[in-house]
Design an enzyme around this catalytic site. Structure first.
Site, PDB file in Angstrom:
ATOM      1  N   GLY A   1     -22.824 -30.347  -7.656  1.00 50.83           N
ATOM      2  CA  GLY A   1     -23.172 -30.147  -9.116  1.00 50.83           C
ATOM      3  C   GLY A   1     -24.469 -30.735  -9.119  1.00 50.83           C
ATOM      4  O   GLY A   1     -24.793 -31.485 -10.326  1.00 50.83           O
TER       5      GLY A   1
ATOM      6  N   GLN B   1     -13.383 -27.497  -1.386  1.00 56.17           N
ATOM      7  CA  GLN B   1     -14.204 -28.586  -0.869  1.00 56.17           C
ATOM      8  C   GLN B   1     -13.247 -29.684  -0.318  1.00 56.17           C
ATOM      9  O   GLN B   1     -13.874 -30.273   0.866  1.00 56.17           O
ATOM     10  CB  GLN B   1     -14.663 -29.287  -2.040  1.00 56.17           C
ATOM     11  CG  GLN B   1     -15.864 -28.230  -2.974  1.00 56.17           C
ATOM     12  CD  GLN B   1     -16.407 -28.670  -4.008  1.00 56.17           C
ATOM     13  OE1 GLN B   1     -16.507 -29.866  -4.528  1.00 56.17           O
ATOM     14  NE2 GLN B   1     -17.245 -28.145  -4.387  1.00 56.17           N
TER      15      GLN B   1
ATOM     16  N   ASP C   1     -14.692 -45.427 -18.257  1.00 54.08           N
ATOM     17  CA  ASP C   1     -13.897 -45.891 -19.299  1.00 54.08           C
ATOM     18  C   ASP C   1     -13.893 -47.628 -19.064  1.00 54.08           C
ATOM     19  O   ASP C   1     -13.685 -48.004 -20.193  1.00 54.08           O
ATOM     20  CB  ASP C   1     -12.559 -44.983 -18.881  1.00 54.08           C
ATOM     21  CG  ASP C   1     -12.558 -43.635 -18.842  1.00 54.08           C
ATOM     22  OD1 ASP C   1     -12.973 -43.102 -19.771  1.00 54.08           O
ATOM     23  OD2 ASP C   1     -12.345 -43.302 -17.656  1.00 54.08           O
TER      24      ASP C   1
ATOM     25  N   HIS D   1      -8.130 -40.213 -16.134  1.00 50.22           N
ATOM     26  CA  HIS D   1      -9.538 -40.210 -17.193  1.00 50.22           C
ATOM     27  C   HIS D   1      -9.218 -39.046 -18.140  1.00 50.22           C
ATOM     28  O   HIS D   1      -9.608 -37.888 -17.725  1.00 50.22           O
ATOM     29  CB  HIS D   1     -10.676 -39.999 -16.206  1.00 50.22           C
ATOM     30  CG  HIS D   1     -11.840 -39.426 -16.854  1.00 50.22           C
ATOM     31  ND1 HIS D   1     -12.581 -40.468 -17.660  1.00 50.22           N
ATOM     32  CD2 HIS D   1     -12.634 -38.367 -17.000  1.00 50.22           C
ATOM     33  CE1 HIS D   1     -13.382 -39.757 -18.280  1.00 50.22           C
ATOM     34  NE2 HIS D   1     -13.548 -38.447 -18.011  1.00 50.22           N
TER      35      HIS D   1
HETATM   36  P1  NAX Z   1     -22.870 -29.980 -15.930  1.00 46.25           P
HETATM   37  O1  NAX Z   1     -22.423 -28.587 -16.529  1.00 46.25           O
HETATM   38  O2  NAX Z   1     -24.069 -30.209 -16.426  1.00 46.25           O
HETATM   39  O3  NAX Z   1     -23.255 -29.804 -14.491  1.00 46.25           O
HETATM   40  C1  NAX Z   1     -22.339 -29.434 -13.494  1.00 46.25           C
HETATM   41  C2  NAX Z   1     -22.993 -28.465 -12.074  1.00 46.25           C
HETATM   42  O4  NAX Z   1     -22.044 -28.557 -11.333  1.00 46.25           O
HETATM   43  C3  NAX Z   1     -23.678 -27.394 -12.682  1.00 46.25           C
HETATM   44  O5  NAX Z   1     -24.957 -27.396 -12.137  1.00 46.25           O
HETATM   45  C4  NAX Z   1     -23.140 -26.203 -11.892  1.00 46.25           C
HETATM   46  O6  NAX Z   1     -23.720 -25.328 -11.579  1.00 46.25           O
HETATM   47  C5  NAX Z   1     -22.216 -27.130 -10.707  1.00 46.25           C
HETATM   48  N1  NAX Z   1     -21.019 -26.580 -10.229  1.00 46.25           N
HETATM   49  C6  NAX Z   1     -20.137 -25.771 -10.795  1.00 46.25           C
HETATM   50  N2  NAX Z   1     -19.236 -25.422  -9.826  1.00 46.25           N
HETATM   51  C7  NAX Z   1     -19.627 -25.765  -8.466  1.00 46.25           C
HETATM   52  C8  NAX Z   1     -19.324 -25.688  -7.333  1.00 46.25           C
HETATM   53  N3  NAX Z   1     -17.991 -25.190  -7.129  1.00 46.25           N
HETATM   54  N4  NAX Z   1     -19.754 -26.520  -6.206  1.00 46.25           N
HETATM   55  C9  NAX Z   1     -21.111 -27.210  -6.481  1.00 46.25           C
HETATM   56  N5  NAX Z   1     -21.629 -27.254  -7.924  1.00 46.25           N
HETATM   57  C10 NAX Z   1     -20.926 -26.776  -8.822  1.00 46.25           C
HETATM   58  O7  NAX Z   1     -21.997 -30.934 -16.100  1.00 46.25           O
HETATM   59  P2  NAX Z   1     -22.076 -32.427 -16.105  1.00 46.25           P
HETATM   60  O8  NAX Z   1     -22.448 -33.080 -17.633  1.00 46.25           O
HETATM   61  O9  NAX Z   1     -23.079 -33.044 -14.953  1.00 46.25           O
HETATM   62  O10 NAX Z   1     -20.965 -33.004 -15.771  1.00 46.25           O
HETATM   63  C11 NAX Z   1     -20.076 -32.738 -14.654  1.00 46.25           C
HETATM   64  C12 NAX Z   1     -18.466 -33.101 -14.573  1.00 46.25           C
HETATM   65  O11 NAX Z   1     -18.432 -34.497 -14.866  1.00 46.25           O
HETATM   66  C13 NAX Z   1     -17.803 -32.210 -15.531  1.00 46.25           C
HETATM   67  O12 NAX Z   1     -16.467 -31.882 -14.974  1.00 46.25           O
HETATM   68  C14 NAX Z   1     -17.379 -33.149 -16.692  1.00 46.25           C
HETATM   69  O13 NAX Z   1     -16.485 -32.976 -17.429  1.00 46.25           O
HETATM   70  C15 NAX Z   1     -17.192 -34.607 -15.603  1.00 46.25           C
HETATM   71  N6  NAX Z   1     -17.121 -35.907 -16.395  1.00 46.25           N
HETATM   72  C16 NAX Z   1     -16.672 -36.809 -16.026  1.00 46.25           C
HETATM   73  C17 NAX Z   1     -16.638 -38.216 -16.181  1.00 46.25           C
HETATM   74  C18 NAX Z   1     -15.499 -39.159 -15.760  1.00 46.25           C
HETATM   75  O14 NAX Z   1     -15.645 -40.275 -16.240  1.00 46.25           O
HETATM   76  N7  NAX Z   1     -14.760 -39.006 -14.818  1.00 46.25           N
HETATM   77  C19 NAX Z   1     -17.453 -38.388 -17.571  1.00 46.25           C
HETATM   78  C20 NAX Z   1     -18.582 -37.623 -17.733  1.00 46.25           C
HETATM   79  C21 NAX Z   1     -18.320 -36.069 -17.487  1.00 46.25           C
HETATM   80  O15 NAX Z   1     -17.644 -35.627 -18.703  1.00 46.25           O
END
Ligand code: NAX
Length: 326
Positions: free
Chosen positions: A11, A112, A159, A187
């Protein structure tokens, strides 16, 4: 200078990565004397954007950035990786049910997990950030049978940090005055931010705040903080999530301070009656690159029911993707 280590980030063209990659390259995660090679994974439509991010990383001329690879193939991005930060995930689209989201992500994380199993360093440490983070980590781990199951963790550090900030604000203290915070479980909105063991300047936190505030304000505020950020910012937490990912890996590698602990989503070993194997957030201390669950904390009836509610949700998530769990 030390030999560079390989850090895979998925990502990598996304929001969180836009903060995370620069912090890693600056040495915030693994130390100011540890060169890193970034191995960046994206999906094909995001490869152009990823090139732009890589150009910016180059333009920082970070002394510790010893190399970069960009790929849309997991087997390339994970090759010989010492660390993998799995941030990329499928966001919830319009009309998508929770189970559709689980399923879409389960596919990504099983693929993955297999790739990590095949090509990553045998000593790899994995942090899953992409949601649903706990269950995604479980799926990746189960699809990587040749790697240590304990190498797979999920992020509840955001968190944990949010809970510390809320308690510090309420008691008029600095965040550094707050110790022994715990986030139990998933989470998600069922997580249990627990102050029963916490101290503020060495004093027991439950004695410093009204019980009513704790149950009716503190817990829901921490549980709903992600949604509050989305409402205010129009986008989900990014820089704070990146900062917490840095904290998680740094403390895992370098150790937790004496007398304190952190919260990490890890495979349950049955401690505190939580079903063995579930990816559940526990209080842990870290030494020499290994984490251990803090044992023998007292758990009252209120805490027990909160811990069980979040455990039940994790069981349901796991059962929903059972067909992808070898
Ligand atoms: P974004 O949508 O800005 O970025 C995600 C990126 O992942 C995109 O560029 C997309 O093209 C890429 N992607 C999708 N599928 C993929 C794959 N199979 N292989 C490689 N790349 C892939 O999201 P972002 O704001 O960066 O958040 C990323 C993730 O973190 C989301 O699932 C979000 O819900 C999660 N979070 C988790 C948190 C936690 O505390 N555990 C908090 C923050 C966030 O909400």
């Amino acid at each position: 200078m030390k030999t560079p280590v390989r850090v895979a980030v998925t990502g990598a063209a996304g929001q969180i990565a836009y903060s995370l990659l620069f912090r890693i390259a600056a040495g915030d995660m693994l130390g100011r004397d540890q060169p890193v090679i970034l191995q960046l994974l994206e999906i094909p439509p995001a490869m152009d954007a990823l090139k732009g991010v890589a150009m910016e990383l180059e333009d920082c001329a970070f002394p510790l950035l010893a190399g970069m690879t960009l790929s849309d193939k997991a087997e390339e991005a994970f090759r010989d990786a010492d660390f993998a930060l799995l941030v990329g995930a499928r966001p919830r689209g319009p009309g998508m049910e929770r189970k559709d989201l689980l399923e879409a992500n389960a596919q990504i994380f099983s693929t993955q997990g297999k790739a990590l199993n095949d090509v990553a360093s045998r000593g790899i440490k994995v942090l899953v950030v992409g949601n649903p983070a706990n269950t995604n980590a479980l799926i990746a781990s189960r699809n990587a049978p040749d790697l240590d199951a304990r190498a797979f963790t999920s992020m509840t550090r955001l968190d944990h940090n949010r809970a510390i900030a809320q308690l510090a604000a309420k008691t008029g203290a600095e965040t550094t005055d707050v110790q022994r915070m715990i986030v139990w479980g998933n989470h998600s909105a069922t997580q249990y931010p627990d102050i029963s063991q916490a101290t503020v300047k060495g004093k027991a936190a439950p004695d410093l705040v009204p019980r009513d505030w704790y149950e009716k304000e503190f817990i829901p505020t921490v549980q709903q903080r992600g949604a509050a950020i989305i409402k205010a910012r129009g986008a989900s937490s990014a820089a704070s999530a990146a900062s917490s990912a840095i904290d998680h890996v740094r403390d895992w590698v370098m150790g937790t301070p004496d007398g304190d602990w952190v919260s990490m989503g890890i495979p349950s070993d049955g401690s505190y009656g939580i079903e063995e194997g579930l990816m559940y957030s526990f209080p842990v201390t870290c030494r020499n690159g290994e984490y251990s669950i803090v044992q023998d904390l007292s758990v009252d009836e209120f805490s027990r029911s909160m811990m069980q509610a979040t455990e039940t949700e994790l069981r349901e998530e796991r059962d929903g993707v059972a067909h992808l769990l070898p």
